[in-house]
Design an enzyme around this catalytic site. Structure first.
Site, PDB file in Angstrom:
ATOM      1  N   ARG A   7      66.273  45.728  92.886  1.00 26.98           N
ATOM      2  CA  ARG A   7      66.862  47.021  93.255  1.00 26.98           C
ATOM      3  C   ARG A   7      66.050  47.700  94.340  1.00 26.98           C
ATOM      4  O   ARG A   7      66.595  48.234  95.314  1.00 26.98           O
ATOM      5  CB  ARG A   7      66.966  47.928  92.033  1.00 26.98           C
ATOM      6  CG  ARG A   7      67.979  47.496  90.998  1.00 26.98           C
ATOM      7  CD  ARG A   7      68.099  48.528  89.896  1.00 26.98           C
ATOM      8  NE  ARG A   7      66.845  48.726  89.178  1.00 26.98           N
ATOM      9  CZ  ARG A   7      66.578  49.749  88.372  1.00 26.98           C
ATOM     10  NH1 ARG A   7      67.483  50.702  88.196  1.00 26.98           N
ATOM     11  NH2 ARG A   7      65.440  49.842  87.729  1.00 26.98           N
ATOM     12  N   SER A  34      69.707  54.777  90.019  1.00 28.81           N
ATOM     13  CA  SER A  34      69.569  53.436  89.460  1.00 28.81           C
ATOM     14  C   SER A  34      69.833  52.350  90.500  1.00 28.81           C
ATOM     15  O   SER A  34      69.127  51.350  90.566  1.00 28.81           O
ATOM     16  CB  SER A  34      70.524  53.247  88.279  1.00 28.81           C
ATOM     17  OG  SER A  34      70.323  51.989  87.675  1.00 28.81           O
ATOM     18  N   GLU A  55      84.889  55.167  90.637  1.00 25.80           N
ATOM     19  CA  GLU A  55      84.584  53.931  91.351  1.00 25.80           C
ATOM     20  C   GLU A  55      85.758  53.402  92.173  1.00 25.80           C
ATOM     21  O   GLU A  55      85.574  52.916  93.300  1.00 25.80           O
ATOM     22  CB  GLU A  55      84.114  52.855  90.365  1.00 25.80           C
ATOM     23  CG  GLU A  55      82.774  53.133  89.722  1.00 25.80           C
ATOM     24  CD  GLU A  55      82.866  53.989  88.459  1.00 25.80           C
ATOM     25  OE1 GLU A  55      81.855  54.162  87.776  1.00 25.80           O
ATOM     26  OE2 GLU A  55      83.989  54.491  88.172  1.00 25.80           O
ATOM     27  N   PHE A  80      81.010  47.868  86.498  1.00 27.41           N
ATOM     28  CA  PHE A  80      81.967  48.828  87.052  1.00 27.41           C
ATOM     29  C   PHE A  80      82.382  48.447  88.476  1.00 27.41           C
ATOM     30  O   PHE A  80      83.544  48.589  88.848  1.00 27.41           O
ATOM     31  CB  PHE A  80      81.371  50.234  87.054  1.00 27.41           C
ATOM     32  CG  PHE A  80      80.836  50.676  85.720  1.00 27.41           C
ATOM     33  CD1 PHE A  80      81.552  50.441  84.555  1.00 27.41           C
ATOM     34  CD2 PHE A  80      79.616  51.319  85.620  1.00 27.41           C
ATOM     35  CE1 PHE A  80      81.074  50.842  83.321  1.00 27.41           C
ATOM     36  CE2 PHE A  80      79.114  51.724  84.384  1.00 27.41           C
ATOM     37  CZ  PHE A  80      79.845  51.477  83.233  1.00 27.41           C
ATOM     38  N   ASP A 114      71.939  48.997  77.024  1.00 33.99           N
ATOM     39  CA  ASP A 114      73.242  49.659  76.946  1.00 33.99           C
ATOM     40  C   ASP A 114      74.362  48.786  76.398  1.00 33.99           C
ATOM     41  O   ASP A 114      75.501  49.249  76.254  1.00 33.99           O
ATOM     42  CB  ASP A 114      73.640  50.192  78.326  1.00 33.99           C
ATOM     43  CG  ASP A 114      72.812  51.404  78.733  1.00 33.99           C
ATOM     44  OD1 ASP A 114      72.377  52.144  77.827  1.00 33.99           O
ATOM     45  OD2 ASP A 114      72.593  51.607  79.938  1.00 33.99           O
ATOM     46  N   ARG A 164      68.297  44.171  87.345  1.00 34.56           N
ATOM     47  CA  ARG A 164      67.686  45.486  87.145  1.00 34.56           C
ATOM     48  C   ARG A 164      66.158  45.436  87.037  1.00 34.56           C
ATOM     49  O   ARG A 164      65.462  46.409  87.369  1.00 34.56           O
ATOM     50  CB  ARG A 164      68.260  46.098  85.862  1.00 34.56           C
ATOM     51  CG  ARG A 164      67.817  47.529  85.569  1.00 34.56           C
ATOM     52  CD  ARG A 164      68.398  48.012  84.256  1.00 34.56           C
ATOM     53  NE  ARG A 164      68.051  49.387  83.979  1.00 34.56           N
ATOM     54  CZ  ARG A 164      68.781  50.455  84.323  1.00 34.56           C
ATOM     55  NH1 ARG A 164      69.919  50.280  84.974  1.00 34.56           N
ATOM     56  NH2 ARG A 164      68.397  51.677  84.020  1.00 34.56           N
TER      57      ARG A 164
END
Length: 308
Positions: A7, A34, A55, A80, A114, A164
């Site tokens: 990232r 994020s 989105e 997403f 999550d 991530r």
């Protein structure tokens, strides 16, 4: 600059590219902190657009920006970015071959806390099924920085998959990234392991642990589409069997792409990946990978099974 997080590598590289290329714009869907879109926002606030949790609309706006000559990077969590936006990507971006970059952050199981709703185990399959879409899944942070430069220079739709978490690099810093070009990480003659993303390093470790028992060729497939069938077939030609490793469903991902590419000269093939189930939450990324058996140990076991 050496990075250990994809990232950060993506965000800082995009900021650097934005200094010279004023056509680059970034759109975020309430997740800039994020996706690292916030770095671009800080550097170039007039070229960053916060779209909120919308989105699908974000992709439609990006398509419009592309038609004006901009290079829009659309960032959200991979689940997403590939799922909620599918219709807009298909209808507005890929049919027209617009120069929009879809950035799927926190991909695979890497958003470990999550659970299934936030873990994209099917995004590669969704994106590679779209005509005109290029699908990139870099092995590590070094390759992420190079891939970000490459896709910025490339004119057309791209899906970029981002992990991530921090982990060790397996590719050299500063190496040129060529879209569509698989690279050999380890040479071998018994079993060819085609890997992508975090599993490239796992495959390299498995090959090292099996040194002296099995000769393992490890190939980093960071471009999942387009895939050069002749090149893939040639890389496995002198090996007895193939293993495909990925942090993604075994349906429609890298394994499917490799077997499709080799259909005219097939080899016995086995997959290491997520076995047609959704993800789940855990307090630790490594433990989650172990739960789904996406590990160097599992890759080594599969190599031994295929070599026998």
């Amino acid at each position: 600059m050496t990075y250990t997080n994809q990232r950060t590598a993506f965000g800082e590289t995009l900021v650097s590219l934005g200094e010279k290329n004023e056509s680059i714009v970034v759109l975020d869907a309430d997740l800039g902190a994020s996706t690292m879109g916030m770095l671009f926002e800080k550097a170039y606030p007039n070229r960053h657009f916060e779209m909120g949790i919308a989105e699908a609309n974000m992709v439609s706006v990006a398509a419009g920006l592309a038609l004006t000559g901009k290079i829009p990077f659309v960032s959200s969590f991979a689940v997403f970015a590939s799922g909620r936006t599918f219709d807009q990507i298909r209808q507005s971006v890929t049919i027209s071959k617009l120069n929009v970059k879809i950035v799927g952050s926190s991909a695979g199981l890497s958003d470990f806390g999550d659970g299934a709703t936030h873990q994209s185990v099917e995004d590669i399959a969704i994106m590679r099924a779209l005509p005109n879409m290029t699908v990139i899944c870099p092995a590590d942070a070094n390759e992420m920085a190079a891939a970000t430069k490459a896709i910025t220079a490339y004119d057309g739709p791209v899906y970029l998959r981002i992990n991530r978490n921090d982990y060790e690099n397996v590719t050299p810093e500063g190496a040129e990234f060529k879209i569509g070009q698989p690279t050999v990480i380890c040479e071998g003659t018994d079993v060819a392991v085609f890997a992508t993303g975090i599993t490239v390093g796992m495959a390299k470790k498995a090959a090292e642990e099996l040194d002296g028992k099995v000769s393992v060729k490890v190939i980093n497939v960071s471009t999942i589409k387009p895939l050069d069938s002749a090149k893939i077939t040639a890389l496995a030609k002198n090996c007895k069997a193939v293993v495909c490793a990925e942090e993604h469903s075994i349906i429609g991902g890298l394994g499917g792409a490799i077997t499709e590419a080799m259909r005219r000269d097939p080899k016995p093939t086995e997959f290491v990946g997520i076995n047609d189930v959704y993800g789940c939450s855990d307090h630790n990324y490594d433990k989650l990978l172990e739960h789904f058996e996406i590990t160097s140990k599992k890759i080594a076991e599969t190599i031994l099974k295929m070599e026998d």
